[in-house]
Design a protein around this motif. Structure first.
Motif, PDB file in Angstrom:
ATOM      1  N   MET A   1      64.472  68.816 -18.613  1.00  0.00           N
ATOM      2  CA  MET A   1      64.858  67.478 -18.229  1.00  0.00           C
ATOM      3  C   MET A   1      63.979  66.856 -18.037  1.00  0.00           C
ATOM      4  O   MET A   1      63.731  66.350 -17.311  1.00  0.00           O
ATOM      5  N   VAL A   2      63.376  66.932 -19.683  1.00  0.00           N
ATOM      6  CA  VAL A   2      62.625  66.000 -19.793  1.00  0.00           C
ATOM      7  C   VAL A   2      62.151  64.453 -18.822  1.00  0.00           C
ATOM      8  O   VAL A   2      61.621  63.909 -18.204  1.00  0.00           O
ATOM      9  N   LYS A   3      63.269  64.191 -19.474  1.00  0.00           N
ATOM     10  CA  LYS A   3      63.282  61.942 -18.711  1.00  0.00           C
ATOM     11  C   LYS A   3      64.022  62.345 -16.954  1.00  0.00           C
ATOM     12  O   LYS A   3      63.170  61.494 -16.715  1.00  0.00           O
ATOM     13  N   THR A   4      64.920  63.134 -17.086  1.00  0.00           N
ATOM     14  CA  THR A   4      65.108  63.346 -15.104  1.00  0.00           C
ATOM     15  C   THR A   4      63.955  63.431 -14.420  1.00  0.00           C
ATOM     16  O   THR A   4      64.045  62.525 -13.346  1.00  0.00           O
ATOM     17  N   GLU A   5      62.997  64.708 -14.670  1.00  0.00           N
ATOM     18  CA  GLU A   5      62.031  65.241 -14.497  1.00  0.00           C
ATOM     19  C   GLU A   5      60.520  63.947 -13.999  1.00  0.00           C
ATOM     20  O   GLU A   5      60.209  63.647 -13.305  1.00  0.00           O
ATOM     21  N   THR A   6      60.950  63.203 -14.982  1.00  0.00           N
ATOM     22  CA  THR A   6      59.729  62.385 -15.228  1.00  0.00           C
ATOM     23  C   THR A   6      59.713  60.755 -15.583  1.00  0.00           C
ATOM     24  O   THR A   6      59.431  59.593 -15.177  1.00  0.00           O
ATOM     25  N   GLY A   7      61.258  60.182 -15.869  1.00  0.00           N
ATOM     26  CA  GLY A   7      61.276  59.271 -16.338  1.00  0.00           C
ATOM     27  C   GLY A   7      61.393  58.968 -17.513  1.00  0.00           C
ATOM     28  O   GLY A   7      61.237  57.743 -17.728  1.00  0.00           O
ATOM     29  N   MET A   8      60.403  59.094 -18.280  1.00  0.00           N
ATOM     30  CA  MET A   8      60.331  59.122 -19.314  1.00  0.00           C
ATOM     31  C   MET A   8      60.534  59.048 -20.524  1.00  0.00           C
ATOM     32  O   MET A   8      61.771  60.349 -20.463  1.00  0.00           O
ATOM     33  N   ARG A   9      61.220  58.411 -22.077  1.00  0.00           N
ATOM     34  CA  ARG A   9      61.992  58.468 -22.993  1.00  0.00           C
ATOM     35  C   ARG A   9      61.366  58.665 -23.331  1.00  0.00           C
ATOM     36  O   ARG A   9      60.178  57.948 -24.271  1.00  0.00           O
ATOM     37  N   VAL A  10      60.965  60.448 -24.351  1.00  0.00           N
ATOM     38  CA  VAL A  10      60.408  60.344 -25.298  1.00  0.00           C
ATOM     39  C   VAL A  10      61.006  59.990 -26.846  1.00  0.00           C
ATOM     40  O   VAL A  10      61.983  60.252 -27.622  1.00  0.00           O
ATOM     41  N   ILE A  11      60.196  58.733 -27.434  1.00  0.00           N
ATOM     42  CA  ILE A  11      61.287  58.395 -28.159  1.00  0.00           C
ATOM     43  C   ILE A  11      60.530  58.791 -29.800  1.00  0.00           C
ATOM     44  O   ILE A  11      61.147  58.608 -31.093  1.00  0.00           O
ATOM     45  N   ALA A  12      59.823  59.914 -30.082  1.00  0.00           N
ATOM     46  CA  ALA A  12      59.299  60.440 -30.945  1.00  0.00           C
ATOM     47  C   ALA A  12      57.964  61.359 -31.326  1.00  0.00           C
ATOM     48  O   ALA A  12      57.157  61.442 -29.650  1.00  0.00           O
ATOM     49  N   VAL A  13      58.806  62.071 -32.206  1.00  0.00           N
ATOM     50  CA  VAL A  13      57.593  63.939 -31.943  1.00  0.00           C
ATOM     51  C   VAL A  13      56.931  63.861 -33.067  1.00  0.00           C
ATOM     52  O   VAL A  13      57.521  63.938 -34.584  1.00  0.00           O
ATOM     53  N   ARG A  14      55.655  64.237 -32.909  1.00  0.00           N
ATOM     54  CA  ARG A  14      55.079  64.371 -34.802  1.00  0.00           C
ATOM     55  C   ARG A  14      54.318  65.846 -34.833  1.00  0.00           C
ATOM     56  O   ARG A  14      53.555  66.039 -33.774  1.00  0.00           O
ATOM     57  N   ARG A  15      55.228  66.488 -35.211  1.00  0.00           N
ATOM     58  CA  ARG A  15      55.134  68.303 -35.344  1.00  0.00           C
ATOM     59  C   ARG A  15      53.640  69.001 -35.618  1.00  0.00           C
ATOM     60  O   ARG A  15      52.820  67.621 -35.933  1.00  0.00           O
TER      61      ARG A  15
END
Length: 407
Positions: free
Chosen positions: A347-361
């Motif tokens: 629950m990354v967004k709930t736990e940190t308030g940050m929205r992950v907008i992209a992930v590079r492998r």
């Protein structure tokens, strides 16, 4: 607003660019929300913000002209002028979307009833002087934790009558009587907070039966347009901040996707027009599609210098770093608690308030744009996220990468 109303004053270009970034992002959110909720109040706030953006772009242009003393200065500052111009285009496009609501250009009355049940509401509320919230900070009120409602912006009028916007208010921000709050959250929480803020009963928007069988499809398309245009702008600023051609390429891909989505959406509107008594009521949907394309084109303009290998002026990256809602880049540490999990597991967004907008492998073979709860995180993956500075610190700790890194 007339240009004559804005006088030159020595303002920091960095500060102007930072405020323009925050304002442009807020404008996109508010304009689409006004359409989806059929809210004249929210649409009027968009036009208020658009006026503020007009002032900012004039201040930015004047400051840049004053700073360019040599041909070399002009060459360095020209791309900055491009960023100012792109933000202004985003603002104008958002204003065009808002006018669809205010001027009743033509939208199906049943838009609100066709929204997915999980969609959050966005409402405007004026703080009553006797409200229990007046004079208290957002941390003291704690409405986001208790009711799931967050204040996304505040419009405040000073004793001299001058209007001031606070975008992305933080936990130390104090609410004052007379403030206009823009609130986002679930209906139950919105109702409670609205009544506590304003002292007035909360009235749900009217719902209507749709004369169009698949109106939900149009609403889903508008939500997708909103998400894609917001993401394109976020990634565009991220490409400048990190001088990343890979991120800029993603902006280019998104711009092409928005063009394709616009074409499909317009085709749907034309087919739907055959099934309604008065096709004019759908005219506003064409305006929304065109404005969305303008926003994605402007995002591409922001990242164009990176795509062409032109070094961005340091003031642009500094402005992105110092804006209210920052963009950060972290690497997933091999011993991180998030390694080999998904964004939803922790629950990354709930736990940190940050929205992950992209992930590079980690192997550089793939970008995951618009990652969701099921997106897996692997050791050495790179995340681009957006949120507050405090949230960025929490995310860095979870990823075992407390320092935002540079390539």
């Amino acid at each position: 607003m007339n240009p004559e109303d804005v006088e030159y004053e020595p303002v920091s270009v960095k500060a102007v660019l930072a405020e323009m970034k925050d304002t442009a992002e807020l404008l996109i959110d508010l304009s689409f929300s006004a359409v989806l909720n059929g809210s004249d109040d929210i649409a009027r706030e968009v036009l208020e913000l658009e006026e503020r953006m007009d002032v900012l772009q004039l201040q930015g242009r004047m400051s840049l002209l004053m700073a360019a003393r040599t041909p070399e200065d002009a060459e360095q500052l020209a791309p900055v002028l491009g960023v100012v111009s792109a933000a202004e285009k985003i603002s104008n496009a958002a204003g065009d979307i808002a006018k669809v609501v205010i001027e009743d250009i033509g939208l199906p009355d049943a838009m609100r009833s066709a929204l997915p049940e999980a969609t959050e509401m966005l409402v405007r509320a004026t703080v009553d002087d006797s409200s229990a919230y007046a004079g208290r900070s957002l941390a003291e009120i704690n409405m986001e934790t208790e009711m799931g409602v967050r204040v996304i912006a505040i419009r405040r009028r000073s004793a001299t009558g001058k209007r001031r916007w606070i975008t992305n208010p933080h936990h130390e921000t104090t609410i004052e009587g007379g403030d206009i709050l823009l609130l986002r959250g679930p209906q139950s929480g919105i109702q409670t907070v609205f009544e506590a803020v304003s002292g007035a009963p909360f009235e749900l928007p009217e719902t209507h039966d749709s004369p169009i069988e698949d109106l939900e499809r149009a609403v889903d398309s508008i939500i997708l347009m909103k998400d894609m245009s917001e993401l394109a702008v976020d990634l565009a600023y991220g490409s400048v901040l990190f001088d990343s051609e890979d991120v800029a390429e993603e902006v280019s891909e998104l711009e092409a996707e928005v063009d394709a989505l616009k074409s499909r959406f317009e085709a749907w509107v034309l087919r739907a027009a055959e099934r309604v008594e008065d096709p004019v009521q759908l005219r506003g949907l064409f305006h929304i599609a065109s404005a969305t394309e303008v926003i994605s084109d402007a995002a591409l303009e922001i990242s164009e210098g990176v795509l062409r290998g032109i070094d961005a002026h340091p003031v642009v990256a500094a402005a992105v770093e110092e804006s209210d809602e920052i963009i950060v880049r972290f690497r997933v540490g091999p011993d991180s608690s998030l390694a080999n999990t998904t964004l939803g597991d922790r629950m990354v967004k709930t736990e940190t308030g940050m929205r992950v907008i992209a992930v590079r492998r980690a192997d550089g073979s793939e970008w995951v744009v618009q990652p969701g709860p099921t997106t897996a995180l692997r050791p050495e993956d790179v995340l681009i996220a957006k949120g507050t500075r405090a949230g960025a610190e929490r995310l860095g700790e979870l990823l075992d990468d407390p320092q935002q890194f540079e390539d």
